[in-house]
Design a protein around this motif. Structure first.
Motif, PDB file in Angstrom:
ATOM      1  N   PRO A 120       0.824  -1.221   0.000  1.00 36.88           N
ATOM      2  CA  PRO A 120       0.000   0.000   0.000  1.00 36.88           C
ATOM      3  C   PRO A 120       0.853   1.264   0.000  1.00 36.88           C
ATOM      4  CG  PRO A 120      -0.011  -1.023   2.175  1.00 36.88           C
ATOM      5  CD  PRO A 120       0.673  -1.992   1.255  1.00 36.88           C
ATOM      6  N   ALA A 121       0.242   2.353  -0.454  1.00 38.51           N
ATOM      7  CA  ALA A 121       0.966   3.624  -0.580  1.00 38.51           C
ATOM      8  C   ALA A 121       1.518   4.106   0.748  1.00 38.51           C
ATOM      9  CB  ALA A 121       0.036   4.684  -1.184  1.00 38.51           C
ATOM     10  N   ALA A 122       0.816   3.816   1.841  1.00 39.77           N
ATOM     11  CA  ALA A 122       1.278   4.281   3.151  1.00 39.77           C
ATOM     12  C   ALA A 122       2.630   3.690   3.520  1.00 39.77           C
ATOM     13  CB  ALA A 122       0.233   3.935   4.217  1.00 39.77           C
ATOM     14  N   ARG A 123       2.868   2.441   3.115  1.00 44.37           N
ATOM     15  CA  ARG A 123       4.160   1.821   3.423  1.00 44.37           C
ATOM     16  C   ARG A 123       5.281   2.466   2.633  1.00 44.37           C
ATOM     17  NH1 ARG A 123       4.342  -3.129   5.748  1.00 44.37           N
ATOM     18  NH2 ARG A 123       6.534  -2.523   6.042  1.00 44.37           N
ATOM     19  N   TRP A 124       5.011   2.821   1.384  1.00 36.30           N
ATOM     20  CA  TRP A 124       6.040   3.502   0.594  1.00 36.30           C
ATOM     21  C   TRP A 124       6.339   4.883   1.169  1.00 36.30           C
ATOM     22  CZ3 TRP A 124       8.540   0.109  -1.765  1.00 36.30           C
ATOM     23  CH2 TRP A 124       7.946  -0.921  -2.488  1.00 36.30           C
ATOM     24  N   ALA A 125       5.327   5.539   1.722  1.00 40.02           N
ATOM     25  CA  ALA A 125       5.539   6.859   2.328  1.00 40.02           C
ATOM     26  C   ALA A 125       6.501   6.776   3.506  1.00 40.02           C
ATOM     27  CB  ALA A 125       4.200   7.453   2.772  1.00 40.02           C
ATOM     28  N   GLU A 126       6.533   5.631   4.182  1.00 42.64           N
ATOM     29  CA  GLU A 126       7.441   5.465   5.317  1.00 42.64           C
ATOM     30  C   GLU A 126       8.909   5.428   4.881  1.00 42.64           C
ATOM     31  OE1 GLU A 126       6.190   1.902   7.195  1.00 42.64           O
ATOM     32  OE2 GLU A 126       4.262   2.708   7.880  1.00 42.64           O
ATOM     33  N   LEU A 127       9.153   5.112   3.612  1.00 45.41           N
ATOM     34  CA  LEU A 127      10.521   5.053   3.103  1.00 45.41           C
ATOM     35  C   LEU A 127      11.006   6.380   2.532  1.00 45.41           C
ATOM     36  CD1 LEU A 127      10.587   1.580   1.301  1.00 45.41           C
ATOM     37  CD2 LEU A 127      10.978   2.134   3.704  1.00 45.41           C
ATOM     38  N   ARG A 128      10.143   7.357   2.506  1.00 46.88           N
ATOM     39  CA  ARG A 128      10.536   8.657   1.942  1.00 46.88           C
ATOM     40  C   ARG A 128      11.719   9.291   2.683  1.00 46.88           C
ATOM     41  NH1 ARG A 128       8.412  12.287  -1.813  1.00 46.88           N
ATOM     42  NH2 ARG A 128      10.057  13.843  -2.122  1.00 46.88           N
ATOM     43  N   PRO A 129      11.792   9.227   4.020  1.00 44.78           N
ATOM     44  CA  PRO A 129      12.969   9.792   4.704  1.00 44.78           C
ATOM     45  C   PRO A 129      14.284   9.142   4.268  1.00 44.78           C
ATOM     46  CG  PRO A 129      11.186   9.458   6.268  1.00 44.78           C
ATOM     47  CD  PRO A 129      10.756   8.806   4.996  1.00 44.78           C
ATOM     48  N   ALA A 181      18.496  11.124  -7.106  1.00 49.11           N
ATOM     49  CA  ALA A 181      17.201  11.570  -7.632  1.00 49.11           C
ATOM     50  C   ALA A 181      16.389  10.393  -8.173  1.00 49.11           C
ATOM     51  CB  ALA A 181      17.415  12.610  -8.726  1.00 49.11           C
ATOM     52  N   GLU A 182      17.075   9.355  -8.652  1.00 47.81           N
ATOM     53  CA  GLU A 182      16.374   8.178  -9.141  1.00 47.81           C
ATOM     54  C   GLU A 182      15.669   7.434  -8.005  1.00 47.81           C
ATOM     55  OE1 GLU A 182      19.258   5.902 -11.249  1.00 47.81           O
ATOM     56  OE2 GLU A 182      19.363   7.283 -12.958  1.00 47.81           O
ATOM     57  N   HIS A 183      16.183   7.540  -6.786  1.00 48.76           N
ATOM     58  CA  HIS A 183      15.501   6.921  -5.645  1.00 48.76           C
ATOM     59  C   HIS A 183      14.133   7.563  -5.424  1.00 48.76           C
ATOM     60  CE1 HIS A 183      19.710   5.822  -3.918  1.00 48.76           C
ATOM     61  NE2 HIS A 183      19.272   4.905  -4.765  1.00 48.76           N
ATOM     62  N   THR A 184      14.103   8.874  -5.486  1.00 46.83           N
ATOM     63  CA  THR A 184      12.839   9.595  -5.302  1.00 46.83           C
ATOM     64  C   THR A 184      11.845   9.249  -6.407  1.00 46.83           C
ATOM     65  OG1 THR A 184      14.041  11.423  -4.244  1.00 46.83           O
ATOM     66  CG2 THR A 184      11.803  11.870  -5.010  1.00 46.83           C
ATOM     67  N   ALA A 185      12.346   9.194  -7.650  1.00 47.88           N
ATOM     68  CA  ALA A 185      11.469   8.846  -8.770  1.00 47.88           C
ATOM     69  C   ALA A 185      10.967   7.413  -8.660  1.00 47.88           C
ATOM     70  CB  ALA A 185      12.214   9.040 -10.085  1.00 47.88           C
ATOM     71  N   LEU A 186      11.831   6.498  -8.227  1.00 51.99           N
ATOM     72  CA  LEU A 186      11.432   5.107  -8.069  1.00 51.99           C
ATOM     73  C   LEU A 186      10.367   4.969  -6.990  1.00 51.99           C
ATOM     74  CD1 LEU A 186      11.751   2.077  -8.595  1.00 51.99           C
ATOM     75  CD2 LEU A 186      13.675   2.083  -6.976  1.00 51.99           C
ATOM     76  N   LEU A 187      10.544   5.689  -5.908  1.00 51.63           N
ATOM     77  CA  LEU A 187       9.565   5.620  -4.819  1.00 51.63           C
ATOM     78  C   LEU A 187       8.208   6.144  -5.279  1.00 51.63           C
ATOM     79  CD1 LEU A 187       9.731   4.616  -1.930  1.00 51.63           C
ATOM     80  CD2 LEU A 187      10.146   6.972  -1.198  1.00 51.63           C
ATOM     81  N   GLU A 188       8.214   7.169  -6.107  1.00 58.39           N
ATOM     82  CA  GLU A 188       6.956   7.710  -6.629  1.00 58.39           C
ATOM     83  C   GLU A 188       6.279   6.700  -7.560  1.00 58.39           C
ATOM     84  OE1 GLU A 188       3.821  10.248  -7.274  1.00 58.39           O
ATOM     85  OE2 GLU A 188       5.432  10.377  -5.800  1.00 58.39           O
ATOM     86  N   ALA A 189       7.069   6.035  -8.392  1.00 57.26           N
ATOM     87  CA  ALA A 189       6.499   5.045  -9.311  1.00 57.26           C
ATOM     88  C   ALA A 189       5.950   3.837  -8.553  1.00 57.26           C
ATOM     89  CB  ALA A 189       7.559   4.601 -10.315  1.00 57.26           C
ATOM     90  N   LEU A 190       6.623   3.431  -7.497  1.00 52.50           N
ATOM     91  CA  LEU A 190       6.128   2.324  -6.686  1.00 52.50           C
ATOM     92  C   LEU A 190       4.829   2.698  -5.980  1.00 52.50           C
ATOM     93  CD1 LEU A 190       9.526   1.179  -5.109  1.00 52.50           C
ATOM     94  CD2 LEU A 190       8.126  -0.161  -6.686  1.00 52.50           C
ATOM     95  N   THR A 191       4.740   3.938  -5.531  1.00 52.08           N
ATOM     96  CA  THR A 191       3.543   4.399  -4.822  1.00 52.08           C
ATOM     97  C   THR A 191       2.332   4.425  -5.741  1.00 52.08           C
ATOM     98  OG1 THR A 191       4.923   5.742  -3.351  1.00 52.08           O
ATOM     99  CG2 THR A 191       2.574   6.275  -3.452  1.00 52.08           C
ATOM    100  N   THR A 192       2.534   4.867  -6.991  1.00 51.02           N
ATOM    101  CA  THR A 192       1.423   4.994  -7.958  1.00 51.02           C
ATOM    102  C   THR A 192       1.214   3.723  -8.782  1.00 51.02           C
ATOM    103  OG1 THR A 192       2.946   5.954  -9.594  1.00 51.02           O
ATOM    104  CG2 THR A 192       1.777   7.480  -8.129  1.00 51.02           C
TER     105      THR A 192
END
Length: 293
Positions: A187-196, A265-276
């Motif tokens: 779920p998206a909430a779990r990916w949000a936990e990895l944002r830091p 920057a690719e980490h941030t983009a990857l996290l966004e793609a995983l979330t969506t």
């Protein structure tokens, strides 16, 4: 880490081993002359030195029968003097610290490919004996980072772009299917936990230190794969990731700050793609990320 020359032996002076101090014991207070004289006045005819055993018991009973006060106090209990605790570094801890330091030096390019390094001289540089350094180097040999040179030390393995490409291919074969599955199920909430953690890689990249960035990079990738619930997968992927961070022979010792920032920057983009749950973007980003590493 200083180097004495091409394919030479490296190191410098170090420090000693911490000592261990024992706590001293306070000596019990001795009776003063005034105390002895006072005892004589209280119990005339009784020697200052109290009897022991059956004689002592009889003396106490006799004194009590005469209504006399028994002036006998136990000596103070010896107490240890307070000492400031000094940490004692265990051998396994020293070996682990040296291993971490050598891995950092390897990623930073301070251990150059093709160079031979002596365990005793590296030990002097770290302020330890040669034993933990040799044990740490043997672990690096098992990982493929160095090779043993009899009677000389350890040579840093020379790697080319072909090996780096092979590592990228293996990582993609293992991790791309896992990340695609995670994108569909987490779920998206779990990916949000990895944002830091993704933000931490961006901050580390801005410092321009490859060793600092390499550690934060591995932390992020381990956290992503850990969501699969397979500890063996995480361990194998982390080992491949570490090997991919070793410097190449004939190449630059370190990546520039711009390269590190782009990689983060690719980490941030990857996290966004995983979330969506954008599966095509996840697949392309992971492959490109590994190839660029």
């Amino acid at each position: 880490m200083e180097q004495s020359g091409p394919r030479g032996t490296h190191g410098s002076a170090g420090a000693g081993i911490p000592d261990v101090r024992t706590a001293s014991v306070r000596v019990p207070a001795q009776p003063q002359a005034a105390d002895v004289e006072r005892e004589r006045k209280i119990a005339p005819g009784v020697p200052p030195s109290a009897p022991s055993g059956a004689a002592a018991d009889a003396e106490v009973r006799g004194s009590a029968a005469r209504g006399e006060h028994t002036h006998s106090e136990p000596p103070p209990i010896p107490t240890p003097r307070a000492e400031t605790a000094r940490p004692v570094v265990q051998r396994a801890s020293v070996r682990g610290q040296i291993l971490d330091a050598l891995r950092t030096a390897l990623v930073a390019g301070e251990l150059a490919p093709g160079e031979v390094y002596s365990a005793p001289l590296l030990g002097e540089r770290f302020g330890v004996s040669a034993t933990p350094v040799r044990e740490a180097m043997q672990q690096l040999a098992l990982e493929g980072a160095v090779e043993v040179v009899p009677n000389r030390g350890f040579r840093v393995v020379e790697r080319g772009t072909r090996e780096l490409a092979e590592l990228a291919e293996i990582r993609a074969l293992i991790e791309v299917p896992v990340m695609l599955r995670l994108a569909r199920t987490v779920p998206a909430a779990r990916w949000a936990e990895l944002r830091p953690l993704a933000d931490a890689t961006v901050r580390a990249a801005s410092l321009g230190c490859r060793a600092t960035y390499a550690e934060s990079d591995r932390v992020f990738h381990r956290a992503v794969l850990a969501l699969a619930g397979n500890s063996q997968l995480v361990r194998i992927a982390d080992d491949l990731h570490r090997r991919a961070q070793w410097p190449l022979v004939g190449g630059p010792a370190t990546r520039g700050r711009a390269d590190l920032v782009a990689d983060a920057a690719e980490h941030t983009a990857l996290l966004e793609a995983l979330t969506t749950q954008n599966l095509p973007v996840v697949q392309s980003l992971v492959r490109e990320h590994f190839a660029g590493a």
